[in-house]
Design a protein around this motif. Structure first.
Motif, PDB file in Angstrom:
ATOM      1  N   VAL A  91       0.851  -1.189   0.000  1.00  0.00           N
ATOM      2  CA  VAL A  91       0.000   0.000   0.000  1.00  0.00           C
ATOM      3  C   VAL A  91       0.888   1.241   0.000  1.00  0.00           C
ATOM      4  N   SER A  92       0.595   2.177  -0.878  1.00  0.00           N
ATOM      5  CA  SER A  92       1.517   3.304  -1.092  1.00  0.00           C
ATOM      6  C   SER A  92       1.364   4.442  -0.097  1.00  0.00           C
ATOM      7  N   ASP A  93       0.238   4.518   0.630  1.00  0.00           N
ATOM      8  CA  ASP A  93       0.021   5.687   1.486  1.00  0.00           C
ATOM      9  C   ASP A  93       0.049   5.370   2.974  1.00  0.00           C
ATOM     10  N   ILE A  94       0.697   4.282   3.376  1.00  0.00           N
ATOM     11  CA  ILE A  94       0.811   3.994   4.805  1.00  0.00           C
ATOM     12  C   ILE A  94       1.933   4.837   5.410  1.00  0.00           C
ATOM     13  N   ASP A  95       1.866   5.019   6.723  1.00  0.00           N
ATOM     14  CA  ASP A  95       2.877   5.781   7.455  1.00  0.00           C
ATOM     15  C   ASP A  95       4.147   4.934   7.548  1.00  0.00           C
ATOM     16  N   GLU A  96       5.215   5.373   6.919  1.00  0.00           N
ATOM     17  CA  GLU A  96       6.443   4.571   6.887  1.00  0.00           C
ATOM     18  C   GLU A  96       7.039   4.365   8.270  1.00  0.00           C
ATOM     19  N   ASP A  97       6.786   5.280   9.190  1.00  0.00           N
ATOM     20  CA  ASP A  97       7.355   5.171  10.529  1.00  0.00           C
ATOM     21  C   ASP A  97       6.436   4.458  11.516  1.00  0.00           C
ATOM     22  N   ASP A  98       5.213   4.190  11.110  1.00  0.00           N
ATOM     23  CA  ASP A  98       4.255   3.536  11.999  1.00  0.00           C
ATOM     24  C   ASP A  98       3.207   2.833  11.142  1.00  0.00           C
ATOM     25  N   CYS A  99       3.639   1.836  10.390  1.00  0.00           N
ATOM     26  CA  CYS A  99       2.735   1.249   9.387  1.00  0.00           C
ATOM     27  C   CYS A  99       1.784   0.218   9.973  1.00  0.00           C
ATOM     28  N   ARG A 157       5.804  -0.532  17.596  1.00  0.00           N
ATOM     29  CA  ARG A 157       5.798   0.282  16.379  1.00  0.00           C
ATOM     30  C   ARG A 157       6.545  -0.448  15.269  1.00  0.00           C
ATOM     31  N   VAL A 158       6.009  -0.397  14.065  1.00  0.00           N
ATOM     32  CA  VAL A 158       6.578  -1.126  12.926  1.00  0.00           C
ATOM     33  C   VAL A 158       7.025  -0.122  11.863  1.00  0.00           C
ATOM     34  N   LYS A 159       8.231  -0.274  11.400  1.00  0.00           N
ATOM     35  CA  LYS A 159       8.833   0.604  10.386  1.00  0.00           C
ATOM     36  C   LYS A 159       8.741  -0.056   9.011  1.00  0.00           C
ATOM     37  N   ASP A 187      21.499  -3.896   6.038  1.00  0.00           N
ATOM     38  CA  ASP A 187      22.155  -2.626   6.374  1.00  0.00           C
ATOM     39  C   ASP A 187      21.128  -1.590   6.819  1.00  0.00           C
ATOM     40  N   LEU A 188      19.972  -1.549   6.141  1.00  0.00           N
ATOM     41  CA  LEU A 188      18.931  -0.597   6.528  1.00  0.00           C
ATOM     42  C   LEU A 188      18.381  -0.903   7.918  1.00  0.00           C
ATOM     43  N   ILE A 189      18.243  -2.183   8.235  1.00  0.00           N
ATOM     44  CA  ILE A 189      17.769  -2.546   9.569  1.00  0.00           C
ATOM     45  C   ILE A 189      18.797  -2.153  10.619  1.00  0.00           C
ATOM     46  N   ARG A 190      20.068  -2.313  10.311  1.00  0.00           N
ATOM     47  CA  ARG A 190      21.108  -1.884  11.261  1.00  0.00           C
ATOM     48  C   ARG A 190      21.033  -0.382  11.518  1.00  0.00           C
ATOM     49  N   LEU A 191      20.712   0.381  10.467  1.00  0.00           N
ATOM     50  CA  LEU A 191      20.619   1.834  10.624  1.00  0.00           C
ATOM     51  C   LEU A 191      19.488   2.246  11.563  1.00  0.00           C
ATOM     52  N   LEU A 192      18.528   1.357  11.782  1.00  0.00           N
ATOM     53  CA  LEU A 192      17.439   1.656  12.710  1.00  0.00           C
ATOM     54  C   LEU A 192      17.894   1.579  14.167  1.00  0.00           C
ATOM     55  N   GLY A 193      19.076   1.031  14.398  1.00  0.00           N
ATOM     56  CA  GLY A 193      19.673   1.047  15.727  1.00  0.00           C
ATOM     57  C   GLY A 193      18.915   0.259  16.778  1.00  0.00           C
ATOM     58  N   GLY A 194      18.161  -0.745  16.365  1.00  0.00           N
ATOM     59  CA  GLY A 194      17.460  -1.581  17.336  1.00  0.00           C
ATOM     60  C   GLY A 194      16.207  -0.957  17.910  1.00  0.00           C
ATOM     61  N   ARG A 195      15.728   0.146  17.314  1.00  0.00           N
ATOM     62  CA  ARG A 195      14.549   0.832  17.857  1.00  0.00           C
ATOM     63  C   ARG A 195      13.238   0.111  17.552  1.00  0.00           C
ATOM     64  N   TYR A 196      13.261  -0.796  16.585  1.00  0.00           N
ATOM     65  CA  TYR A 196      12.040  -1.499  16.180  1.00  0.00           C
ATOM     66  C   TYR A 196      12.231  -3.001  16.345  1.00  0.00           C
ATOM     67  N   ALA A 197      11.245  -3.662  16.974  1.00  0.00           N
ATOM     68  CA  ALA A 197      11.276  -5.115  17.078  1.00  0.00           C
ATOM     69  C   ALA A 197      10.777  -5.777  15.806  1.00  0.00           C
ATOM     70  N   ALA A 198      10.079  -5.002  14.955  1.00  0.00           N
ATOM     71  CA  ALA A 198       9.518  -5.553  13.726  1.00  0.00           C
ATOM     72  C   ALA A 198       9.560  -4.503  12.626  1.00  0.00           C
ATOM     73  N   VAL A 199       9.704  -4.976  11.394  1.00  0.00           N
ATOM     74  CA  VAL A 199       9.638  -4.095  10.228  1.00  0.00           C
ATOM     75  C   VAL A 199       8.765  -4.755   9.169  1.00  0.00           C
ATOM     76  N   LEU A 200       8.278  -3.925   8.243  1.00  0.00           N
ATOM     77  CA  LEU A 200       7.657  -4.419   7.026  1.00  0.00           C
ATOM     78  C   LEU A 200       8.594  -4.111   5.876  1.00  0.00           C
ATOM     79  N   LEU A 201       8.982  -5.118   5.120  1.00  0.00           N
ATOM     80  CA  LEU A 201       9.776  -4.920   3.918  1.00  0.00           C
ATOM     81  C   LEU A 201       8.825  -4.540   2.791  1.00  0.00           C
ATOM     82  N   ALA A 202       9.039  -3.395   2.173  1.00  0.00           N
ATOM     83  CA  ALA A 202       8.132  -2.929   1.133  1.00  0.00           C
ATOM     84  C   ALA A 202       7.969  -3.971   0.038  1.00  0.00           C
ATOM     85  N   ASN A 203       6.717  -4.263  -0.316  1.00  0.00           N
ATOM     86  CA  ASN A 203       6.376  -5.219  -1.380  1.00  0.00           C
ATOM     87  C   ASN A 203       6.936  -6.610  -1.126  1.00  0.00           C
TER      88      ASN A 203
END
Length: 212
Positions: free
Chosen positions: A105-113, A127-129, A143-159
Protein backbone atom coordinates in the motif's frame (compact mmCIF):
# COMPACT_ATOMS: atom_id res chain seq x y z
CA UNK A 1 18.58 -34.02 24.30
CA UNK A 2 20.81 -30.92 24.18
CA UNK A 3 19.37 -27.41 24.39
CA UNK A 4 20.29 -26.85 20.73
CA UNK A 5 18.51 -30.04 19.70
CA UNK A 6 15.42 -28.93 21.61
CA UNK A 7 15.56 -25.56 19.89
CA UNK A 8 15.81 -27.24 16.48
CA UNK A 9 12.71 -29.28 17.33
CA UNK A 10 10.88 -26.15 18.46
CA UNK A 11 11.73 -24.29 15.25
CA UNK A 12 10.38 -27.19 13.20
CA UNK A 13 7.23 -27.50 15.33
CA UNK A 14 6.32 -23.81 15.20
CA UNK A 15 7.25 -23.53 11.53
CA UNK A 16 4.85 -26.36 10.72
CA UNK A 17 2.14 -24.64 12.74
CA UNK A 18 2.59 -21.45 10.70
CA UNK A 19 2.55 -23.39 7.44
CA UNK A 20 -0.48 -25.50 8.35
CA UNK A 21 -2.49 -22.36 9.15
CA UNK A 22 -1.56 -20.51 5.97
CA UNK A 23 0.94 -17.99 7.33
CA UNK A 24 3.50 -19.40 4.90
CA UNK A 25 3.11 -21.11 1.51
CA UNK A 26 5.49 -23.13 -0.64
CA UNK A 27 9.08 -22.36 0.30
CA UNK A 28 8.32 -18.80 1.44
CA UNK A 29 9.49 -17.46 4.78
CA UNK A 30 12.39 -18.17 7.11
CA UNK A 31 12.90 -18.44 10.85
CA UNK A 32 16.01 -18.21 13.00
CA UNK A 33 16.96 -18.49 16.65
CA UNK A 34 20.06 -17.34 18.45
CA UNK A 35 22.33 -19.89 20.13
CA UNK A 36 25.39 -19.31 22.28
CA UNK A 37 27.84 -19.77 19.43
CA UNK A 38 25.84 -18.30 16.53
CA UNK A 39 22.36 -18.86 15.16
CA UNK A 40 20.12 -21.53 13.66
CA UNK A 41 18.15 -20.63 10.54
CA UNK A 42 15.84 -22.49 8.20
CA UNK A 43 17.54 -23.56 4.96
CA UNK A 44 17.12 -21.83 1.63
CA UNK A 45 14.21 -23.06 -0.50
CA UNK A 46 12.90 -25.16 2.37
CA UNK A 47 9.20 -25.43 3.22
CA UNK A 48 8.31 -24.39 6.76
CA UNK A 49 5.80 -27.24 6.87
CA UNK A 50 8.34 -30.01 6.33
CA UNK A 51 11.56 -29.11 8.13
CA UNK A 52 14.03 -31.75 9.29
CA UNK A 53 15.40 -30.37 12.59
CA UNK A 54 18.82 -31.95 11.98
CA UNK A 55 19.17 -30.17 8.61
CA UNK A 56 18.39 -26.67 9.89
CA UNK A 57 21.37 -24.47 9.05
CA UNK A 58 23.80 -23.25 11.67
CA UNK A 59 25.93 -20.12 11.35
CA UNK A 60 28.73 -19.06 13.65
CA UNK A 61 28.95 -15.62 15.24
CA UNK A 62 30.51 -14.17 12.09
CA UNK A 63 27.78 -15.49 9.82
CA UNK A 64 29.79 -18.40 8.41
CA UNK A 65 27.81 -21.53 7.51
CA UNK A 66 29.14 -24.33 9.70
CA UNK A 67 26.53 -27.12 9.54
CA UNK A 68 23.19 -28.19 8.13
CA UNK A 69 21.78 -27.33 4.72
CA UNK A 70 22.59 -24.08 2.92
CA UNK A 71 21.07 -21.21 4.95
CA UNK A 72 18.27 -18.93 3.84
CA UNK A 73 19.37 -16.15 1.52
CA UNK A 74 17.64 -13.76 3.95
CA UNK A 75 20.14 -14.47 6.73
CA UNK A 76 21.27 -10.82 6.45
CA UNK A 77 17.92 -9.67 7.80
CA UNK A 78 18.18 -11.99 10.79
CA UNK A 79 21.77 -11.07 11.61
CA UNK A 80 20.90 -7.37 11.51
CA UNK A 81 18.29 -7.85 14.22
CA UNK A 82 20.61 -9.87 16.45
CA UNK A 83 23.39 -7.31 16.04
CA UNK A 84 21.21 -4.34 16.96
CA UNK A 85 18.75 -5.87 19.43
CA UNK A 86 20.66 -7.91 22.03
CA UNK A 87 17.33 -8.87 23.63
CA UNK A 88 16.29 -10.68 20.45
CA UNK A 89 16.41 -14.46 20.67
CA UNK A 90 14.56 -15.28 17.46
CA UNK A 91 13.46 -13.70 14.17
CA UNK A 92 10.53 -14.66 11.92
CA UNK A 93 10.19 -13.51 8.30
CA UNK A 94 6.95 -14.41 6.55
CA UNK A 95 5.13 -13.59 3.33
CA UNK A 96 1.82 -13.74 5.18
CA UNK A 97 -1.06 -12.45 3.06
CA UNK A 98 -2.36 -9.37 4.85
CA UNK A 99 0.95 -8.02 6.15
CA UNK A 100 2.43 -8.44 2.68
CA UNK A 101 -0.62 -6.72 1.17
CA UNK A 102 -0.16 -3.83 3.58
CA UNK A 103 3.51 -3.60 2.58
CA UNK A 104 2.32 -2.86 -0.99
CA UNK A 105 0.00 0.00 0.00
CA UNK A 106 1.52 3.30 -1.09
CA UNK A 107 0.02 5.69 1.49
CA UNK A 108 0.81 3.99 4.81
CA UNK A 109 2.88 5.78 7.46
CA UNK A 110 6.44 4.57 6.89
CA UNK A 111 7.36 5.17 10.53
CA UNK A 112 4.25 3.54 12.00
CA UNK A 113 2.74 1.25 9.39
CA UNK A 114 0.93 -0.94 11.95
CA UNK A 115 -0.81 1.71 14.10
CA UNK A 116 -2.13 0.88 17.60
CA UNK A 117 -5.61 -0.36 16.78
CA UNK A 118 -5.62 -3.10 19.46
CA UNK A 119 -3.74 -3.47 22.75
CA UNK A 120 -2.13 -6.73 21.70
CA UNK A 121 -0.31 -5.29 18.71
CA UNK A 122 1.19 -2.74 21.10
CA UNK A 123 2.09 -5.41 23.65
CA UNK A 124 3.50 -8.03 21.28
CA UNK A 125 4.79 -6.09 18.28
CA UNK A 126 5.19 -2.38 19.00
CA UNK A 127 5.80 0.28 16.38
CA UNK A 128 6.58 -1.13 12.93
CA UNK A 129 8.83 0.60 10.39
CA UNK A 130 8.45 0.25 6.61
CA UNK A 131 11.82 -0.60 5.04
CA UNK A 132 12.28 0.36 1.36
CA UNK A 133 12.25 -2.41 -1.24
CA UNK A 134 15.33 -4.54 -1.83
CA UNK A 135 15.38 -7.72 -3.86
CA UNK A 136 15.20 -10.90 -1.75
CA UNK A 137 18.63 -11.87 -0.45
CA UNK A 138 20.15 -8.41 -0.93
CA UNK A 139 22.41 -7.65 2.02
CA UNK A 140 21.42 -3.99 1.70
CA UNK A 141 18.15 -4.71 3.50
CA UNK A 142 20.15 -5.85 6.51
CA UNK A 143 22.15 -2.63 6.37
CA UNK A 144 18.93 -0.60 6.53
CA UNK A 145 17.77 -2.55 9.57
CA UNK A 146 21.11 -1.88 11.26
CA UNK A 147 20.62 1.83 10.62
CA UNK A 148 17.44 1.66 12.71
CA UNK A 149 19.67 1.05 15.73
CA UNK A 150 17.46 -1.58 17.34
CA UNK A 151 14.55 0.83 17.86
CA UNK A 152 12.04 -1.50 16.18
CA UNK A 153 11.28 -5.12 17.08
CA UNK A 154 9.52 -5.55 13.73
CA UNK A 155 9.64 -4.09 10.23
CA UNK A 156 7.66 -4.42 7.03
CA UNK A 157 9.78 -4.92 3.92
CA UNK A 158 8.13 -2.93 1.13
CA UNK A 159 6.38 -5.22 -1.38
CA UNK A 160 7.75 -8.24 0.45
CA UNK A 161 6.45 -8.89 3.97
CA UNK A 162 7.11 -8.71 7.71
CA UNK A 163 10.23 -9.44 9.73
CA UNK A 164 9.57 -9.79 13.46
CA UNK A 165 11.92 -10.39 16.37
CA UNK A 166 11.16 -11.70 19.85
CA UNK A 167 12.95 -12.69 23.01
CA UNK A 168 12.55 -16.37 22.08
CA UNK A 169 11.15 -18.45 19.23
CA UNK A 170 7.62 -18.64 20.64
CA UNK A 171 7.47 -14.89 21.30
CA UNK A 172 8.66 -14.09 17.78
CA UNK A 173 6.12 -16.45 16.18
CA UNK A 174 3.26 -15.08 18.28
CA UNK A 175 4.26 -11.52 17.44
CA UNK A 176 4.37 -12.34 13.72
CA UNK A 177 0.88 -13.83 14.00
CA UNK A 178 -0.38 -10.75 15.85
CA UNK A 179 1.10 -8.47 13.19
CA UNK A 180 -0.62 -10.47 10.44
CA UNK A 181 -4.00 -10.34 12.16
CA UNK A 182 -3.64 -6.61 12.80
CA UNK A 183 -2.76 -6.00 9.16
CA UNK A 184 -5.94 -7.90 8.26
CA UNK A 185 -8.00 -5.65 10.54
CA UNK A 186 -6.43 -2.52 9.07
CA UNK A 187 -7.21 -3.58 5.52
CA UNK A 188 -10.74 -4.65 6.40
CA UNK A 189 -11.33 -1.24 8.03
CA UNK A 190 -9.42 0.75 5.44
CA UNK A 191 -12.49 2.64 4.15
CA UNK A 192 -14.10 3.06 7.58
CA UNK A 193 -13.52 5.67 10.28
CA UNK A 194 -11.25 4.05 12.87
CA UNK A 195 -10.87 4.50 16.62
CA UNK A 196 -7.20 4.02 17.48
CA UNK A 197 -5.74 3.65 20.95
CA UNK A 198 -4.69 6.99 22.37
CA UNK A 199 -1.14 7.89 23.36
CA UNK A 200 -2.23 7.49 26.98
CA UNK A 201 -3.58 4.01 26.22
CA UNK A 202 -0.26 3.02 24.62
CA UNK A 203 1.79 4.45 27.47
CA UNK A 204 -0.32 2.53 29.99
CA UNK A 205 0.30 -0.72 28.11
CA UNK A 206 4.01 0.03 28.01
CA UNK A 207 4.04 0.69 31.74
CA UNK A 208 1.88 -2.24 32.87
CA UNK A 209 3.11 -4.92 30.45
CA UNK A 210 6.56 -3.66 29.49
CA UNK A 211 5.38 -3.41 25.90
CA UNK A 212 7.73 -2.29 23.15
Amino acid sequence: MSSESKLREEIARLSKSLFDRGFSVGSAGNISAAVEDGMLITPTNSCLGFLDPARISKLDGDGNHISGDKPSKEMFLHRAFYETRPQAGAVVHLHSTFATALSCVSDIDEDDCIPPITPYVVMRVGRVKLVPYFRPGDAGAGDLIRLLGGRYAAVLLANHGPVVSGRDIASAVYAAEELEETAKLLLLLRESPKRMLTRENVEELQTVFGAY
